[in-house]
Design a protein around this motif. Structure first.
Motif: not given
Length: 456
Positions: A302-307, A323-327, A359-366, A375-383
């Protein structure tokens, strides 16, 4: 190129997997495909000795076919889109090596401890070896038959070759992936509310091959050995994703989505093998190399629940957006279950809860637009999901940049994703933690993603 921050964005093929509500932004049909060119470079330190290995790989990251339909009359539903898509969620391909001189132990010490835990007599281990097939029914029987362990007079086993030092080297290879096909639908209501749902069909294919060799320069009997273990896993399951995007103002919108855990029926096959080189005029053996019979095991994962929750702000005059996300990833909701062994299943659940944390992962991009060029750039932090990291921070930060061209008939995009992280690998363990070592691995993973698509 945006660090994966797509929860509140629409009209992109990734919506079919990430947030199906974004399909409601489409106003025409689309086909897209994204090949990925990657390179893994791993440098490791084992017993004070450094080594490195690079592995290139080419895969298909995603493909999608999207069909749009218009609303009828004065209906609140302005449009809807159905999508069939493929996404490679995890790429297991990895390869590294290690080498060093061990003054304190050999893998044969680990073999002896495993045999002691197994509890069989030498006669029983002899009986477990099938001379017709040349295979052992148990790992302990394999170790005993190939002169890597010997029985003690008072009971139990010890390593057959006790000389030191031991020159050790090895290589570990992983291959395979987790892939998902999605059947998705998203709808647009009054150009303000977008709702969607997606059925995911997930498949797992994984194989790992570990090869560990030892040479005994001061050997009394056993000059060298080569040990391997081969693990293959196949599985399949389904999940459901639901999502919504709300356009609060012309320049600001919010998105939310959740994916249920995936229950996967899984089959695992495991084999161990040994080959040895004895000193001349010591012992004779008809089986200088052998392996265990394949060990097949059926279970459920059973894989993790994600939101995710995200927001997007659009710059004036259609210059671009941020754009920014909290996962949220609920690793403690994972499970491994044997339908025929409740006690084993309970032990695995307890081990997962003792090992992992949510955990909470953080994602941001533009994105910035210049006519038809983006032109795009972004970062994704995986805890780090481990409760106890043993001095190694397993969190990861992925940086990405990208550029694209789009007109009324087709688009083409290119993105680079750069990732660096630290991990460890332990070839074997013994009871005394001071007597074995782990390889500390520094990995640089670089991906080049090219996406092309056409509107029709």
């Amino acid at each position: 190129g945006m660090g994966g921050s797509y929860s509140s964005l629409g009209a992109d093929a990734t919506n079919a997997f990430a947030n199906p509500a974004g399909l409601g932004f489409y106003n025409r049909n689309e086909f897209s495909i994204s090949p990925v060119f990657s390179n893994n470079s791993v440098s490791g330190d084992y017993l004070g000795n450094s080594s490195s290995l690079s592995t290139p790989n080419t895969t298909i990251g995603q493909a999608a076919l999207i069909f749009n339909s218009k609303g009828r009359g004065n209906s609140k539903k302005r449009s809807g889109s159905f999508a069939i898509s493929y996404n490679r969620l995890i790429d297991f391909n990895n390869d590294f090596n290690y080498s060093g001189t061990n003054q304190r132990s050999s893998i044969t010490d680990s073999f002896a401890e495993i045999a002691n835990g197994y509890g069989a007599t030498s006669a029983e281990l002899d009986a477990e070896f099938d001379t017709g097939l040349g295979r052992a029914l148990s790992p302990a029987g394999l170790y005993y038959q190939l002169f890597t362990i010997e029985p003690l007079q008072g009971g139990g086993y010890e390593a057959f070759e006790l000389s030191s030092p031991v020159e050790q080297n090895g290589r570990y290879t992983e291959e395979g992936s987790v892939n998902q096909w999605n059947l998705s639908y998203g709808a647009n209501f009054n150009d303000k509310t977008y709702l969607g749902a997606s059925l995911g069909i997930r498949t797992l294919s994984y194989r790992s091959l570990g090869d560990h060799s030892e040479v005994f320069p001061n050997a009394e009997t056993l000059q060298s050995l080569d040990y391997f273990d081969d693990l293959s896993v196949e599985g399949a399951g389904v999940n459901l994703t639901v999502g919504a995007i709300i356009k609060a103002t012309p320049n600001l919108q919010f998105g939310i989505n959740a994916t249920t855990p995936t229950g996967m029926a899984t089959k695992e096959t495991y084999i161990e093998g040994l080959s040895i080189n004895l000193l001349p005029n010591t012992f004779d053996t008809d089986f200088p190399q052998s392996e265990t019979v394949p060990n097949d095991f059926d279970f459920r994962i059973t894989s993790p629940l994600r939101g995710s929750f995200g927001t997007t702000f659009f710059l004036p005059k259609k210059l671009g957006f941020v754009s920014a996300d909290i996962e949220y990833v609920g690793y403690q909701s994972m499970n491994v279950r044997d339908l025929n062994d409740d006690r084993w299943s309970s032990d695995q659940k307890r081990l997962i809860q003792d090992t992992y944390k949510d955990v909470l992962n953080l994602k941001v991009g533009g994105e910035v637009r210049f006519n038809n060029v983006n032109l795009r750039a972004g970062a994704n932090y995986l805890a780090d999901p481990y409760k106890n990291n043993n001095g190694i921070d397993r969190s990861e930060t992925l940086f990405s940049v990208g550029a694209g061209y789009r007109n009324s008939r087709f688009f083409a995009d290119v993105a680079g994703v750069f990732n660096q992280f630290t991990s460890s690998y332990t070839p074997y363990t013994v009871n005394n933690p001071e007597d074995f070592a782990s390889a500390r691995l520094n990995t640089n993973r670089n991906n080049l993603v090219i996406s092309v698509g056409a509107f029709f």
